[in-house]
Design an enzyme around this catalytic site. Sequence first.
Site, short mmCIF file in Angstrom:
data_model
loop_
_atom_site.label_atom_id
_atom_site.label_comp_id
_atom_site.label_asym_id
_atom_site.label_seq_id
_atom_site.Cartn_x
_atom_site.Cartn_y
_atom_site.Cartn_z
N HIS A 239 26.89 47.93 32.77
CA HIS A 239 27.76 46.02 34.29
C HIS A 239 27.47 47.49 35.10
O HIS A 239 27.61 48.35 35.00
CB HIS A 239 29.21 46.26 33.37
CG HIS A 239 29.66 45.43 34.38
ND1 HIS A 239 30.58 45.93 35.56
CD2 HIS A 239 30.57 44.41 33.67
CE1 HIS A 239 30.81 45.25 36.19
NE2 HIS A 239 30.82 43.49 35.12
N CYS A 277 26.07 41.30 37.35
CA CYS A 277 27.42 40.65 37.94
C CYS A 277 27.03 40.42 38.75
O CYS A 277 27.70 41.62 39.66
CB CYS A 277 28.15 41.67 36.81
SG CYS A 277 29.90 41.39 37.98
N HIS A 304 27.09 37.54 34.66
CA HIS A 304 28.75 37.30 34.58
C HIS A 304 28.53 36.60 36.64
O HIS A 304 27.74 37.36 37.25
CB HIS A 304 29.82 38.63 35.51
CG HIS A 304 30.14 39.48 33.97
ND1 HIS A 304 30.52 40.75 34.18
CD2 HIS A 304 29.72 39.58 32.65
CE1 HIS A 304 30.50 41.39 32.92
NE2 HIS A 304 30.24 40.31 32.06
N ASP A 351 33.13 34.43 35.09
CA ASP A 351 33.84 36.23 35.67
C ASP A 351 35.08 35.57 36.81
O ASP A 351 34.83 35.34 37.27
CB ASP A 351 32.46 36.70 36.00
CG ASP A 351 33.40 38.47 36.24
OD1 ASP A 351 34.05 38.56 35.31
OD2 ASP A 351 32.99 39.51 37.13
N HIS A 352 36.06 36.41 35.72
CA HIS A 352 37.66 36.04 36.95
C HIS A 352 37.77 33.95 37.05
O HIS A 352 36.38 33.78 37.16
CB HIS A 352 37.91 36.78 37.36
CG HIS A 352 37.82 37.92 37.70
ND1 HIS A 352 36.98 39.25 38.33
CD2 HIS A 352 36.96 38.58 36.46
CE1 HIS A 352 36.76 40.67 37.62
NE2 HIS A 352 36.67 40.07 36.65
N TYR A 368 42.09 36.61 34.59
CA TYR A 368 42.09 36.09 33.53
C TYR A 368 42.15 35.15 32.90
O TYR A 368 43.01 34.81 31.98
CB TYR A 368 41.68 36.97 31.70
CG TYR A 368 40.34 37.58 32.07
CD1 TYR A 368 39.56 37.85 32.09
CD2 TYR A 368 40.33 39.40 33.08
CE1 TYR A 368 37.74 38.52 31.83
CE2 TYR A 368 39.58 39.76 32.79
CZ TYR A 368 38.02 39.31 32.56
OH TYR A 368 36.98 40.24 32.26
C1 DNO Z 1 35.88 43.07 34.60
C2 DNO Z 1 35.29 43.12 33.95
C3 DNO Z 1 35.33 44.80 33.50
C4 DNO Z 1 34.19 45.10 32.64
C5 DNO Z 1 33.51 46.41 32.77
C6 DNO Z 1 31.87 46.19 31.48
O1 DNO Z 1 36.66 41.99 34.80
O2 DNO Z 1 33.96 42.79 34.42
O3 DNO Z 1 36.75 45.15 32.94
O4 DNO Z 1 33.93 44.02 31.60
O5 DNO Z 1 33.42 47.34 33.47
O6 DNO Z 1 32.51 47.51 31.07
#
Ligand code: DNO
Length: 397
Positions: A239, A277, A304, A351-352, A368
């Site tokens: 990531h 991401c 993501h 993501d989020h 989340y």
């Molecule tokens: C946040 C996430 C991070 C991710 C880690 C992956 O929402 O994208 O916490 O899970 O960095 O290792």
Amino acid sequence: MFSLCQTMRWYGPNDPVPLSSIQQAGATGIVSALHHVENGAIWEISEIEKRKKTIESAGLTWEVVESLPVHENIKTHSGNYTELIENYKQSLINLSACGIKTVCYNFMPLLDWVRTNLVYELPSGAKALRFEPLAIAAFDIFILKRSKAIDDYDANLVAEAKSYLKKIRQKDNGEEKKLIETILLGLPGSEEKFTLDELRDRIESYEHIDTTILAKNLNTFLNHIIPTAEKYDVHMAIHPDDPPFSIFGLPRVVSTYDDFKRIINNTNNNHNGITFCTGSLGVRTDNDLINMIQDFGEHIHFIHLRNIKRDSKGNFYESEHLDGAIPMIEIIKQLVKLQQKRKKSLPMRPDHGHQILDDLKKDTYPGYTAIGRLKGLAELRGVELAIKEMLLDTSQK
Ligand code: DNO
């Protein structure tokens, strides 16, 4: 045609968002981790199976591990780090035995993702996550009082940070305490929580580790784990740093195009892959996300999708999934094409999500929420479907 496998993150039985809500949102896959297992310990088959069964009995599939954490000793090459690498390999073998073959992880020293405001209010009343360099500078120089912190910021920012802190102290409305908690207590998924003294000490332990050394330690880690990942067919997905630059003087080595190129070239093997991401990478204006898909597409194992709006001062907040600096439509178009080329569906999670509607009254993990993520997923799914239809149409003409 191959389509994105729609997933959502679930933090396990303590997650206030139940699996049934994730299913109602239209996701079929789950992204989860054994957060209760101590960082560095082996993930035993029995524990993995238990989580898998819980997920499957809700009619869902555990698609991706996020994250299998990398212990600090591995990042710093200290203490029992060789033993910890062996444990990591064993966890990969155990995950593979249980059929879970995509593993996300990161290599950020001490802190995982960082924000300075978890309840940034938008004009609609929705709440989003925000990052402000000014708040980071104020925290670093005047609250954490890290030695040498002042050298890391330009004089104007130092002066602004001082008056920012003075202002919030005068208001005396708990804003300073909130900022401290937001940074120290770690966001969901972060492995460690610190007090101010602990964080300062731990940062000092990185004094002799610069980006060159950290990048070298990451390479060593990859040299050890990728052969195991290949043998057991586990796709590793690193990531990016979030945000993608140094914070509190700590080195970060997974932030840019060149970082990914170095990581991939180090062990050029398809099992050595990345988590694409958009919200993390897109904070840097010099990261060309479309170019990254084109050049690193074969190594993208997990996606993501998130958007951000940034300004000239380096502030950014997490905007609506389809509205922001990230060219989301074009990105999804490229991802649709990538999947046809690779003849493979790739797991993606929205993501989020914002805090909206009923979630404004609930206590959920920052970023989340159920409804905000549901909205994001629905929008992203719609875009992908429309793009596929259009591509099919043109290919039939
Ligand atoms: C946040 C996430 C991070 C991710 C880690 C992956 O929402 O994208 O916490 O899970 O960095 O290792």
